[in-house]
Design an enzyme around this catalytic site. Structure first.
Site, PDB file in Angstrom:
ATOM      1  N   HIS A 269      -1.525 -42.227   0.682  1.00 22.51           N
ATOM      2  CA  HIS A 269      -1.897 -43.051  -0.465  1.00 22.51           C
ATOM      3  C   HIS A 269      -3.119 -42.484  -1.165  1.00 22.51           C
ATOM      4  CE1 HIS A 269      -4.162 -46.378  -2.378  1.00 22.51           C
ATOM      5  NE2 HIS A 269      -2.964 -46.743  -2.788  1.00 22.51           N
TER       6      HIS A 269
ATOM      7  N   ARG B 117      -3.860   2.853   8.246  1.00 21.57           N
ATOM      8  CA  ARG B 117      -4.078   1.557   7.606  1.00 21.57           C
ATOM      9  C   ARG B 117      -2.824   0.702   7.723  1.00 21.57           C
ATOM     10  NH1 ARG B 117      -6.746   5.214   4.003  1.00 21.57           N
ATOM     11  NH2 ARG B 117      -8.830   4.518   3.373  1.00 21.57           N
TER      12      ARG B 117
ATOM     13  N   LYS C 163       0.826  -1.209   0.000  1.00 25.93           N
ATOM     14  CA  LYS C 163       0.000   0.000   0.000  1.00 25.93           C
ATOM     15  C   LYS C 163       0.860   1.258   0.000  1.00 25.93           C
ATOM     16  CE  LYS C 163      -3.783  -0.497   2.034  1.00 25.93           C
ATOM     17  NZ  LYS C 163      -4.782  -0.827   3.049  1.00 25.93           N
TER      18      LYS C 163
ATOM     19  N   CYS D  89      10.187 -38.066 -10.346  1.00 27.49           N
ATOM     20  CA  CYS D  89       8.861 -38.646 -10.545  1.00 27.49           C
ATOM     21  C   CYS D  89       8.057 -38.709  -9.254  1.00 27.49           C
ATOM     22  CB  CYS D  89       8.968 -40.035 -11.160  1.00 27.49           C
ATOM     23  SG  CYS D  89       9.839 -41.238 -10.128  1.00 27.49           S
TER      24      CYS D  89
ATOM     25  N   ARG E 226      -3.415  -1.507  -6.281  1.00 29.46           N
ATOM     26  CA  ARG E 226      -2.597  -2.715  -6.130  1.00 29.46           C
ATOM     27  C   ARG E 226      -2.955  -3.669  -7.254  1.00 29.46           C
ATOM     28  NH1 ARG E 226      -5.633  -4.906  -0.638  1.00 29.46           N
ATOM     29  NH2 ARG E 226      -7.712  -5.083  -1.529  1.00 29.46           N
TER      30      ARG E 226
ATOM     31  N   SER F 101      16.001 -41.483 -12.028  1.00 26.91           N
ATOM     32  CA  SER F 101      14.757 -40.776 -11.749  1.00 26.91           C
ATOM     33  C   SER F 101      14.648 -40.644 -10.233  1.00 26.91           C
ATOM     34  CB  SER F 101      13.553 -41.537 -12.300  1.00 26.91           C
ATOM     35  OG  SER F 101      12.361 -40.824 -12.016  1.00 26.91           O
TER      36      SER F 101
ATOM     37  N   GLY G  62      -7.470  -9.952   6.696  1.00 28.91           N
ATOM     38  CA  GLY G  62      -7.405 -10.402   8.080  1.00 28.91           C
ATOM     39  C   GLY G  62      -6.482  -9.576   8.930  1.00 28.91           C
TER      40      GLY G  62
ATOM     41  N   MET H 258      -5.180  -5.727  10.353  1.00 27.13           N
ATOM     42  CA  MET H 258      -5.988  -4.722  11.028  1.00 27.13           C
ATOM     43  C   MET H 258      -6.847  -3.933  10.057  1.00 27.13           C
ATOM     44  SD  MET H 258      -4.958  -1.485  13.377  1.00 27.13           S
ATOM     45  CE  MET H 258      -5.403  -0.252  12.173  1.00 27.13           C
TER      46      MET H 258
ATOM     47  N   TYR I 267      13.877 -33.552 -16.960  1.00 27.85           N
ATOM     48  CA  TYR I 267      12.416 -33.548 -16.991  1.00 27.85           C
ATOM     49  C   TYR I 267      11.853 -33.685 -15.584  1.00 27.85           C
ATOM     50  CZ  TYR I 267      12.520 -38.666 -16.366  1.00 27.85           C
ATOM     51  OH  TYR I 267      12.725 -39.922 -15.869  1.00 27.85           O
TER      52      TYR I 267
END
Length: 895
Positions: free
Chosen positions: A468, A96, A26, A844, A352, A777, A105, A107, A864
């Site tokens: 699981h 603020r 802000k 993986c 913002r 892997s 949440g 002030m 990968y």
């Protein structure tokens, strides 16, 4: 002397937009708006460093802070021509909070600070409007008492409602100056009654009370919860913004409103927002009065008769529209704006980056490239990868009522409704009849696979985000809520209880795997929409990423889904999941319970055609893309019979007494099966198992080549290897099977043999193991378990506490532990490639679909990542962002 306070307003500012870590979002944006010439009421920001100091020094301020605040106040006084605390010409301010990221949440705002019994008279005289002055005073007492002093908010609301009833009024706007005067007296009495001391009359005491309340709000419970959910570090702290008041409640030429420069739900390039005439900011969001639309088009679309701002304040609206354009071009992003109009003059109170849905994020990013505001790379970086989950799964209708009875962990996204069933067999049977079911279990096991596949969603009382149930559900694209601890499941009685209510088998429930909510009854869902913007952004992402993205898939359905989402191969095909099919489980158990190799081979011969056909279907769908098949990994006890009927079925198939099988099952029982007879240890003890699987893989690859003309190069992965010797032993057996199949079929294929690195010893001796491996892997699920010594199925009972107490930054099964597990991955990658420079490296585990973990994989040079099918687009975007950030860092270093 440290600088604790930064000023803004009057066409200049000491801060900038890029100073958010110091000034908060802000404060930084107020400074930026002032610097570019927008109308911003003057003020100052107390930095986040004061917040850090405040908590490090037992809630005391730096010695020189007060003097800097006094000087900044004096600058505001000079700019607006009023004096703080002056009875005849009072300066009023707002206070603020402002962290570097938006934190709902924290002030709430305090407006009109500086009013007291004397200054209110001065405000009334200067404005010529006694009603406005006392309305402002009662608002200040109400807000300050609630936010700073901790007096219950409802006491003030009840006093207002009582007075309106006495007067016969309906709206707050019906109350006159004398009514507000009376309420001011009542409010002050309520405060003194609640606190045992009068409402503070000294403006400076009021100011420092509000400043302290902002810093204290950083550590209230709701702020801590928000930080934990969004991974916001505790040491960031919050800033405090003190700003000269402008008044939207000065009559019909005044107003206040909030707006987005584009529609935050759809991304459409159209002003979106609301305003109220003769009101202050909290009125818009408090619901006391119904706000009006900003534009005529929005009003007409909604069928609203109340005039829009465009119609009642056309000149100011034109200014506002120009400001929106200025801000969008300056920030190059959609903005969320708060404004006030005081007697026809427009003032900007906040801007913002606006929060948006995933659908809107895609459209805005793509549209802004077309408009020339941003380039393709910036568009890719703009969209949060995890936000794509909203697009890939059904979601609950946000307007539909919900009867929530329990909360668990949001283990797999999406939402589903269905009849409650408590066993996998019942789930499969009822689903076969066309009924939607939710499988409810205390916890799931591999034997529940068929029921999980049949169910629309899965709900468990135990288990964490990587249990699981969670892992399998994500792979299948099923919504899942796990670890709903308040849920008591009684399978025998056929019901579950939660929140004092009993839900019988067959009753309808709804689960939301994105929030963890469990609801009674059916809640309507919205189908996902993959728009053209999605395809465009994914095309851009693929253009800029280095790493490939594969999928974890075990069935043709999962494989096809992953291909549709852009998977470039399979990084993990778990062969054990194929064994639980009803047609083959008896043969699997026959193989396990056999007491000699001959008996095992007889059972394996029954399994071979099933296994080979599984691979044929997967190879065919993948059409020559790489497929990594993990040979049998889990401990054998997971496949064993548990009920008398199951023992009888296997005994009949084997022609032996059921008692003999029960004795054999007892012999196979292990105290710690996760570290027991599993993985490559099975292949060494019972080589015929891996030999059957290798034969099925080679045969399937040749079949697909002959039938479809597709060249298949399978990758055979040996799990849980701890030493070079283990891999060398098993590779030799696999190669021998390959030669035998090639001789039989008269055709050869290329193939690769590699291993999973999922034990610390394997990582540390990777230079030796690489001598026998074509690829590594990283199985980071097990590597995390064995590094931490934590069972992921049991971790849900204590890991959240570790995160809450800052013993761990995040759940290491959700996002990779860079310091420990990550270090082992980096060591194995470096040592493996030192031996074999062209060694292919991938991951993986579940981390393959976590954006932060994907970024880590890019940093250490993996080739990968592999993840569940519905995480593939997320991983593609995360991989592109990782590559682009690395590119930008490299450019910054070279410059």
């Amino acid at each position: 002397m440290s600088k604790w306070v930064y000023r803004f307003g009057g066409g200049s500012a000491e801060g900038r937009a890029d100073m958010k870590p110091l000034l908060g979002g802000k404060g930084a944006n107020l400074a930026e708006m002032a610097s570019i010439g927008l109308p911003v009421p003057p003020g100052f920001t107390i930095t986040t460093e004061v917040c850090t100091y405040y908590y490090a020094h037992e809630r005391r301020y730096p010695d020189d802070l007060a003097a800097q605040v006094e000087a900044a106040l004096a600058a505001i006084e000079e700019t607006v021509g009023a004096r703080f605390g002056d009875a005849s010409n009072p300066l009023l301010v707002s206070v603020r909070s402002g962290a570097r990221v938006s934190m709902p949440g924290m002030m709430d705002t305090v407006l009109n600070l500086g009013l007291n019994d004397e200054t209110v008279a001065g405000l009334a005289a200067r404005s010529g409007d006694e009603r406005f002055a006392y309305d402002s005073y009662r608002r200040f007492i109400q807000m300050y008492s609630d936010v700073v002093l901790g007096v219950e908010h409802h006491l003030f609301e009840e006093a207002i409602e009582t007075l309106k009833l006495d007067r016969g009024f309906v709206q707050d706007t019906d109350l006159g100056a004398d009514d507000w005067k009376e309420l001011v007296s009542i409010f002050k009495e309520e405060v003194e009654s609640a606190l045992g001391r009068p409402f503070p009359q000294d403006p400076k005491e009021q100011l420092w009370g509000a400043i302290g309340a902002v810093f204290s709000s950083w550590n209230i419970d709701r702020a801590k919860v928000y930080r934990r959910l969004h991974n916001i570090p505790e040491d960031w702290g919050t800033a405090v913004n003190v700003q000269a008041m402008v008044f939207g409640n000065r009559g019909d030429s005044s107003a206040t409103g909030v707006a987005f420069t584009r529609n935050p739900s759809t991304g459409e390039k159209a002003i979106y927002g609301e305003f109220l005439v003769n009101a202050q900011g909290e009125d818009v969001v408090a619901g006391i009065r119904t706000p009006q639309h900003l534009t005529k088009a929005a009003r007409l679309a909604a069928g609203d008769e109340k005039p829009s701002m465009e119609e009642v304040m056309p000149d100011v609206f034109a200014q506002l529209r120009d400001v929106f354009a200025t801000l969008e071009h300056h920030y190059r992003d959609m903005q969320d704006i708060e404004f006030t109009v005081q007697e026809g003059k427009l003032w900007m109170l906040q801007t913002r980056t606006g929060k948006r849905t995933a659908k809107a994020a895609l459209r805005i990013a793509v549209d802004m490239v077309a408009e020339g505001l941003i380039d393709e790379e910036e568009a890719v970086l703009r969209v949060e990868p995890d936000a794509l989950d909203q697009l890939l799964h059904p979601t609950l209708d946000p307007d539909a009522p919900r009867d929530v009875i329990a909360h668990g962990l949001p283990a797999s996204p999406g939402a589903a409704s269905g009849a409650v069933v408590f066993t996998a067999d019942e789930a499969e049977a009822r689903a076969r009849e066309g009924e939607a079911v939710i499988l409810v279990r205390v916890e799931t096991s591999p034997e529940d696979i068929h029921g999980m596949h049949a169910a629309k969603g899965i709900l468990t009382a135990r288990g964490g985000m990587t249990s699981h149930a969670a892992v399998v559900a994500r792979g299948m694209g099923r919504p899942c809520v796990s670890g709903a601890g308040a849920l008591h499941v009684d399978v025998a009685a056929g019901h579950m209880t939660a929140d004092g209510r009993t839900i019988q088998r067959g009753e309808i429930i709804t689960i939301d795997g994105s929030t963890g909510e469990v609801m009674v009854g059916a809640v309507p869902t919205l189908k996902p929409e993959l728009s053209g913007d999605f395809a465009t952004l994914m095309e851009w992402a693929d253009r800029h990423r280095r790493m490939r993205v594969r999928t974890n898939a075990d069935t043709p359905a999962d494989t096809a889904t992953a291909r549709d989402f852009g998977a470039e191969g399979i990084g993990l095909c778990r062969t054990e999941h194929m064994f639980f099919d009803a047609d083959r489980i008896v043969a699997v158990r026959q193989m396990i319970l056999a007491e000699d190799a001959e008996g095992r081979e007889e059972a394996l011969a029954k399994l071979l055609p099933y296994q080979q056909q599984d691979f044929v279907e997967i190879f065919h769908i993948m059409r020559g893309l790489p497929v990594t098949i993990r040979l049998l990994d889990p401990p054998l006890h997971e496949f064993l019979p548990r009920e008398e009927r199951e023992f009888a079925d296997v005994a009949g198939a084997m022609g032996v007494p059921a008692e003999q099988l029960r004795r054999r099952a007892l012999e196979l029982t292990e105290a710690n099966p996760m570290l027991g007879h599993r993985g490559c240890r099975l292949g060494i003890a019972y080589p015929e198992i891996y030999e059957m699987q290798a034969r099925a893989i080679f045969g399937a690859a040749i079949d697909v080549g002959e039938q479809h003309g597709v060249t298949v190069t399978p990758e055979i992965m040996i799990p849980l290897v701890a030493s070079r010797a283990e891999l060398a032993f098993l590779r030799q057996r696999i190669e021998a099977v390959g030669e035998a199949v090639f001789q039989e079929r008269g055709r050869r294929i290329d193939y690769h043999v590699g291993t999973m690195i999922e034990l610390p010893r394997a990582a540390l001796t990777a230079h030796q193991i690489a001598e026998c491996a074509d690829f590594f892997s990283f199985g980071t699920n097990d590597l995390t378990q064995t590094t931490f010594g934590i069972s992921r199925d049991d971790a849900g009972s204590f890991l959240p506490l570790y995160v809450e107490k800052h013993l761990l930054p995040r759940d290491p099964f959700v996002s990779i532990d860079r310091e420990g597990v990550g270090a082992l991955v980096a060591i194995a990658a470096e040592r493996g490639r030192a031996t074999k420079p062209d060694l292919k490296l991938g991951i993986c585990g579940e981390h393959g679909g976590d954006p932060d973990s994907v970024a880590f994989c890019d940093e250490v040079g993996l080739d990968y990542v592999s993840c569940s099918p519905y995480r593939v687009p997320i991983a593609r975007l995360a991989a592109a962002q990782a590559a682009l950030r690395a590119k930008r860092k490299g450019a910054a270093r070279s410059s």
